[in-house]
Design a protein around this motif. Structure first.
Motif, short mmCIF file in Angstrom:
data_model
loop_
_atom_site.label_atom_id
_atom_site.label_comp_id
_atom_site.label_asym_id
_atom_site.label_seq_id
_atom_site.Cartn_x
_atom_site.Cartn_y
_atom_site.Cartn_z
N ALA A 4 -43.95 18.37 -50.27
CA ALA A 4 -44.60 17.33 -49.45
C ALA A 4 -43.35 17.42 -48.15
O ALA A 4 -43.80 17.00 -47.00
N ASN A 5 -42.39 18.14 -48.15
CA ASN A 5 -41.30 18.14 -47.05
C ASN A 5 -41.26 19.45 -46.54
O ASN A 5 -40.56 19.90 -45.83
N ASN A 6 -42.19 20.55 -47.22
CA ASN A 6 -42.34 21.91 -46.59
C ASN A 6 -43.66 22.27 -46.63
O ASN A 6 -43.92 23.52 -46.87
N ASN A 7 -44.55 21.67 -46.11
CA ASN A 7 -45.88 21.92 -45.93
C ASN A 7 -46.59 22.75 -46.99
O ASN A 7 -47.29 23.39 -46.92
N GLY A 8 -46.33 22.14 -48.24
CA GLY A 8 -46.92 22.28 -49.41
C GLY A 8 -46.21 23.52 -50.05
O GLY A 8 -46.71 24.13 -51.15
N VAL A 9 -45.31 24.25 -49.56
CA VAL A 9 -44.46 25.42 -50.10
C VAL A 9 -43.53 24.98 -50.68
O VAL A 9 -42.69 24.04 -50.77
N LEU A 10 -42.94 25.86 -51.90
CA LEU A 10 -42.19 25.42 -52.85
C LEU A 10 -41.05 26.27 -52.76
O LEU A 10 -41.14 27.60 -53.01
N PRO A 11 -40.04 26.16 -51.76
CA PRO A 11 -38.73 26.88 -51.74
C PRO A 11 -38.18 27.35 -53.14
O PRO A 11 -37.84 26.48 -53.69
N PRO A 12 -37.95 28.61 -53.19
CA PRO A 12 -37.64 29.37 -54.56
C PRO A 12 -36.08 28.75 -54.63
O PRO A 12 -35.13 28.63 -53.95
N ASP A 13 -35.61 28.46 -55.98
CA ASP A 13 -34.22 28.36 -56.29
C ASP A 13 -33.51 29.78 -56.09
O ASP A 13 -33.98 30.72 -56.30
N LEU A 14 -32.22 29.70 -55.56
CA LEU A 14 -31.71 30.99 -55.15
C LEU A 14 -30.46 31.53 -56.13
O LEU A 14 -29.92 32.52 -55.91
N SER A 15 -30.56 30.96 -57.16
CA SER A 15 -29.46 31.14 -58.27
C SER A 15 -29.52 32.72 -58.45
O SER A 15 -28.44 33.20 -58.77
N LEU A 16 -30.69 33.22 -58.88
CA LEU A 16 -30.80 34.37 -59.24
C LEU A 16 -31.71 35.28 -58.37
O LEU A 16 -32.10 36.26 -58.72
N ILE A 17 -31.87 34.92 -57.15
CA ILE A 17 -32.68 35.33 -56.26
C ILE A 17 -32.36 36.91 -56.07
O ILE A 17 -33.21 37.67 -55.73
N ALA A 18 -30.99 37.21 -56.03
CA ALA A 18 -30.47 38.47 -55.74
C ALA A 18 -30.86 39.57 -56.83
O ALA A 18 -30.72 40.76 -56.70
N LYS A 19 -31.25 39.19 -57.98
CA LYS A 19 -31.97 39.91 -58.97
C LYS A 19 -33.32 40.03 -59.09
O LYS A 19 -33.68 40.64 -59.89
N ALA A 20 -34.08 39.06 -58.32
CA ALA A 20 -35.39 38.73 -58.66
C ALA A 20 -36.37 39.47 -57.80
O ALA A 20 -37.59 39.54 -57.89
N ARG A 21 -35.71 40.36 -56.89
CA ARG A 21 -36.70 41.01 -55.84
C ARG A 21 -36.20 42.52 -55.83
O ARG A 21 -35.35 43.00 -56.07
N THR A 22 -37.37 43.35 -55.72
CA THR A 22 -37.23 44.63 -55.53
C THR A 22 -36.46 45.00 -54.50
O THR A 22 -36.49 44.54 -53.26
N ALA A 37 -25.61 35.08 -58.60
CA ALA A 37 -26.50 35.83 -59.72
C ALA A 37 -25.87 36.52 -60.67
O ALA A 37 -26.20 36.71 -61.67
N SER A 38 -24.68 37.04 -60.34
CA SER A 38 -24.04 37.82 -61.23
C SER A 38 -22.45 37.58 -61.06
O SER A 38 -21.30 38.40 -60.75
N PRO A 39 -21.85 36.22 -61.39
CA PRO A 39 -20.56 36.01 -61.07
C PRO A 39 -19.54 36.81 -62.22
O PRO A 39 -18.26 36.74 -61.84
N GLU A 40 -19.95 37.28 -63.13
CA GLU A 40 -19.50 38.29 -64.04
C GLU A 40 -19.26 39.72 -63.97
O GLU A 40 -18.70 40.39 -64.44
#
Length: 257
Positions: A129-147, A220-223
């Motif tokens: 409702a606050n982003n014009n219908g878009v669901l902003p992704p959680d960024l916890s693991l985003i650095a691993k989730a994209r090519t 995404a990889s604190p270890e």
């Protein structure tokens, strides 16, 4: 981010559409993200703590309003150089609903270092409702989730531009050279002087992008550093064992002709 940085990296909010000409393939891959130099790359790579702190500042001021990092705890910030008092103060800026009694009465309290990072929204419907219908992704693991991982995130954050002549940019979308389909629902989240760094570093677009990407990679990889240290120890152990076994073999077979 306090709008959308979405750093988004995410931008990922994924909307593509429009193109050059009727035959343009909207599913066509965007150009490959150029490789960048990062302190944490390679077997001996390490995170730059000062950079991680700057990256957290960028996330807090520009991304936190839309993107959660719910898999991270506030206490994890101790690992990148924040003090106990600083972590307590950062956590206390946010409130959490808790259930203190057997009756189940809800109440709000300041977040503690032991809590997960508080999400900017309480539920998915509120987010959309606050982003014009878009669901902003959680960024916890985003650095691993994209090519392309962190190189892609950096390219995405710095790849905004005016759409080329003849490009059919959909309403509410932004042109991005490195986003599949070349248009994304995430507005450009970074620009020169979007933040005023606490350590006095000049806040250029390039610097902000590098800092927040480094922070998200760490999130995404604190270890990562510990895994590298362990890997080096294992390799050294294997080399020593190999040398010992070779010497033993030579000794055992020295009298055999």
């Amino acid at each position: 981010m306090k709008r959308l940085i979405l750093i988004s990296v995410a931008a990922i909010a994924l909307f593509s559409g429009g193109a050059w000409g009727d035959d343009y393939d909207l599913a066509a891959e965007a150009p490959r993200a150029p490789a960048q130099e990062w302190s944490f790359e390679g077997p001996f790579g390490r995170f730059d703590r000062a950079q991680l702190r700057r990256g957290f500042q960028v996330y807090s001021e520009l991304c936190n309003g839309c993107h959660a990092i719910r898999h991270l705890y506030y206490r994890n910030l101790l690992e990148i150089g924040f003090t106990d008092d600083e972590v307590e103060a950062i956590a206390a800026e946010y409130e959490i609903e808790d259930v203190p009694s057997e009756e189940g009465e809800m109440f709000s309290r300041p977040a503690l270092p032991s809590d997960n990072f508080v999400s900017p929204f309480t539920n998915e419907k509120e987010v959309r409702a606050n982003n014009n219908g878009v669901l902003p992704p959680d960024l916890s693991l985003i650095a691993k989730a994209r090519t392309g991982k962190y190189n892609y995130l950096y390219a995405l954050l710095t790849g905004y531009d005016e759409e080329p002549e003849g490009f059919n940019l959909m309403e509410g979308m932004s042109f991005n050279t490195y986003f599949p389909g070349y248009q994304t629902a995430m507005p450009q989240p970074l620009d020169d002087d979007s933040v005023e760094y606490a350590d006095g570093t000049e806040a250029t677009l390039d610097q902000e992008a590098r800092d927040v990407v480094a922070f998200l990679t760490w999130a995404a990889s604190p270890e990562l550093e510990e895994r590298k240290r362990l890997g080096i120890k294992v390799m050294l152990f294997m080399l020593i064992i190999t040398a010992m076994l070779y010497a033993l073999k030579r000794r055992i077979w020295s009298d055999v002709h």
